[in-house]
Motif scaffolding. Structure first.
Motif, PDB file in Angstrom:
ATOM      1  N   ILE A   1       0.868  -1.165   0.000  1.00 31.35           N
ATOM      2  CA  ILE A   1       0.000   0.000   0.000  1.00 31.35           C
ATOM      3  C   ILE A   1       0.912   1.223   0.000  1.00 31.35           C
ATOM      4  O   ILE A   1       1.767   1.365   0.864  1.00 31.35           O
ATOM      5  CB  ILE A   1      -0.921   0.014   1.239  1.00 31.35           C
ATOM      6  CG1 ILE A   1      -1.764  -1.256   1.310  1.00 31.35           C
ATOM      7  CG2 ILE A   1      -1.777   1.260   1.242  1.00 31.35           C
ATOM      8  CD1 ILE A   1      -2.485  -1.442   2.635  1.00 31.35           C
ATOM      9  N   ARG A   2       0.728   2.086  -0.973  1.00 31.12           N
ATOM     10  CA  ARG A   2       1.542   3.300  -1.041  1.00 31.12           C
ATOM     11  C   ARG A   2       0.929   4.395  -0.176  1.00 31.12           C
ATOM     12  O   ARG A   2      -0.294   4.442   0.004  1.00 31.12           O
ATOM     13  CB  ARG A   2       1.659   3.760  -2.495  1.00 31.12           C
ATOM     14  CG  ARG A   2       2.552   2.827  -3.329  1.00 31.12           C
ATOM     15  CD  ARG A   2       2.750   3.330  -4.741  1.00 31.12           C
ATOM     16  NE  ARG A   2       1.531   3.390  -5.530  1.00 31.12           N
ATOM     17  CZ  ARG A   2       1.023   2.362  -6.203  1.00 31.12           C
ATOM     18  NH1 ARG A   2       1.632   1.204  -6.191  1.00 31.12           N
ATOM     19  NH2 ARG A   2      -0.083   2.500  -6.893  1.00 31.12           N
ATOM     20  N   PRO A   3       1.746   5.305   0.341  1.00 30.53           N
ATOM     21  CA  PRO A   3       1.231   6.413   1.149  1.00 30.53           C
ATOM     22  C   PRO A   3       0.151   7.193   0.391  1.00 30.53           C
ATOM     23  O   PRO A   3       0.291   7.473  -0.798  1.00 30.53           O
ATOM     24  CB  PRO A   3       2.458   7.290   1.405  1.00 30.53           C
ATOM     25  CG  PRO A   3       3.620   6.354   1.277  1.00 30.53           C
ATOM     26  CD  PRO A   3       3.211   5.355   0.222  1.00 30.53           C
ATOM     27  N   GLY A   4      -0.945   7.502   1.091  1.00 32.31           N
ATOM     28  CA  GLY A   4      -2.029   8.277   0.495  1.00 32.31           C
ATOM     29  C   GLY A   4      -3.041   7.465  -0.279  1.00 32.31           C
ATOM     30  O   GLY A   4      -4.043   8.004  -0.738  1.00 32.31           O
ATOM     31  N   GLU A   5      -2.821   6.174  -0.411  1.00 31.49           N
ATOM     32  CA  GLU A   5      -3.775   5.328  -1.119  1.00 31.49           C
ATOM     33  C   GLU A   5      -4.933   4.942  -0.212  1.00 31.49           C
ATOM     34  O   GLU A   5      -4.799   4.918   1.008  1.00 31.49           O
ATOM     35  CB  GLU A   5      -3.118   4.022  -1.591  1.00 31.49           C
ATOM     36  CG  GLU A   5      -2.348   4.123  -2.856  1.00 31.49           C
ATOM     37  CD  GLU A   5      -1.910   2.758  -3.370  1.00 31.49           C
ATOM     38  OE1 GLU A   5      -1.877   2.603  -4.588  1.00 31.49           O
ATOM     39  OE2 GLU A   5      -1.595   1.859  -2.565  1.00 31.49           O
ATOM     40  N   MET A   6      -6.055   4.629  -0.842  1.00 36.04           N
ATOM     41  CA  MET A   6      -7.174   4.033  -0.128  1.00 36.04           C
ATOM     42  C   MET A   6      -7.365   2.650  -0.724  1.00 36.04           C
ATOM     43  O   MET A   6      -7.541   2.519  -1.938  1.00 36.04           O
ATOM     44  CB  MET A   6      -8.456   4.850  -0.289  1.00 36.04           C
ATOM     45  CG  MET A   6      -9.632   4.212   0.435  1.00 36.04           C
ATOM     46  SD  MET A   6     -11.093   5.258   0.641  1.00 36.04           S
ATOM     47  CE  MET A   6     -11.508   5.708  -1.007  1.00 36.04           C
ATOM     48  N   VAL A   7      -7.277   1.636   0.139  1.00 35.98           N
ATOM     49  CA  VAL A   7      -7.464   0.265  -0.311  1.00 35.98           C
ATOM     50  C   VAL A   7      -8.570  -0.378   0.502  1.00 35.98           C
ATOM     51  O   VAL A   7      -8.803  -0.005   1.655  1.00 35.98           O
ATOM     52  CB  VAL A   7      -6.171  -0.579  -0.203  1.00 35.98           C
ATOM     53  CG1 VAL A   7      -5.080  -0.021  -1.082  1.00 35.98           C
ATOM     54  CG2 VAL A   7      -5.712  -0.683   1.227  1.00 35.98           C
ATOM     55  N   ASN A 162      -4.694  10.765  -0.659  1.00 38.63           N
ATOM     56  CA  ASN A 162      -3.448  11.505  -0.854  1.00 38.63           C
ATOM     57  C   ASN A 162      -3.013  12.267   0.387  1.00 38.63           C
ATOM     58  O   ASN A 162      -1.912  12.800   0.419  1.00 38.63           O
ATOM     59  CB  ASN A 162      -3.525  12.459  -2.058  1.00 38.63           C
ATOM     60  CG  ASN A 162      -3.797  11.713  -3.339  1.00 38.63           C
ATOM     61  OD1 ASN A 162      -3.232  10.650  -3.574  1.00 38.63           O
ATOM     62  ND2 ASN A 162      -4.678  12.245  -4.160  1.00 38.63           N
ATOM     63  N   ARG A 163      -3.868  12.349   1.417  1.00 42.81           N
ATOM     64  CA  ARG A 163      -3.475  12.995   2.674  1.00 42.81           C
ATOM     65  C   ARG A 163      -3.298  11.962   3.775  1.00 42.81           C
ATOM     66  O   ARG A 163      -2.519  12.166   4.696  1.00 42.81           O
ATOM     67  CB  ARG A 163      -4.513  14.027   3.107  1.00 42.81           C
ATOM     68  CG  ARG A 163      -4.553  15.224   2.155  1.00 42.81           C
ATOM     69  CD  ARG A 163      -5.417  16.316   2.688  1.00 42.81           C
ATOM     70  NE  ARG A 163      -6.814  15.952   2.497  1.00 42.81           N
ATOM     71  CZ  ARG A 163      -7.821  16.518   3.127  1.00 42.81           C
ATOM     72  NH1 ARG A 163      -7.612  17.467   4.004  1.00 42.81           N
ATOM     73  NH2 ARG A 163      -9.057  16.143   2.895  1.00 42.81           N
TER      74      ARG A 163
END
Length: 173
Positions: A1-7, A162-163
């Motif tokens: 999971i990359r920073p700022g992503e919603m999964v 993204n935040r």
């Protein structure tokens, strides 16, 4: 999971969704493999540091016999009135709070038993939103919400992309 992503992890009961959240929060450690945060195995990080990065909204969130204001600000006691009100608004809780005779100063019964399930859920979401934790972890956050409040929450979460990094566990999308 990359920073700022919603999964979202979606599936029926028993498929390991809540287990994944428990591993992320280090309620227990994996028996094989590793969960990493910025390349660091969570087992090598201090437990307090791991949990300081994560705000959890569980299916049954704890509410204290204190004011609504104190319950929302529990994880960030120095938060100002405007910040608390904004978190309540984003969580879809502001309207019902303002309709209470004492508003944000209303004292909750043990476990928030003087509120509906959906109201308790929205306060827990407001608490998580107010926190400065970079991860929002939501376990069935809409289970007690009606369609209108569910839609409001989804819009709020989309606005946080993204935040914050958002991890959502649900039985349905």
């Amino acid at each position: 999971i990359r920073p700022g992503e919603m999964v979202a992890f979606i599936g029926p009961s028993g498929t390991g969704k809540s287990t994944l959240l428990a591993l992320m929060l280090r309620f227990y450690d994996p028996t094989s493999g590793a969960l990493r945060l910025d390349g660091v195995d969570l087992r090598d990080a201090r437990l307090a540091d791991v949990r300081a990065h994560m705000a959890l909204v569980g299916q049954d969130s704890l509410l204290l016999p204190a004011t609504i204001r104190a319950n929302i600000a529990y994880g960030r006691p120095g938060a100002g009135r405007r910040e608390i009100a904004e978190a309540a608004r984003l969580a879809g809780a502001a309207t019902f709070i303002e309709d209470l005779p004492e508003g944000f100063e209303t004292v909750l019964a043990e476990g928030g038993q003087n509120l509906s399930g959906g109201q308790r859920q929205r306060l827990a979401i407001a608490r998580a939103l107010l926190s400065e934790a970079p991860f929002l972890i939501l376990d069935e956050p809409t289970s007690a919400l009606d369609p209108e409040h569910e839609r409001h929450l989804v819009e709020t979460l989309l606005g946080l992309r993204n935040r914050r990094t958002i991890v959502l566990v649900t039985h349905r999308l």
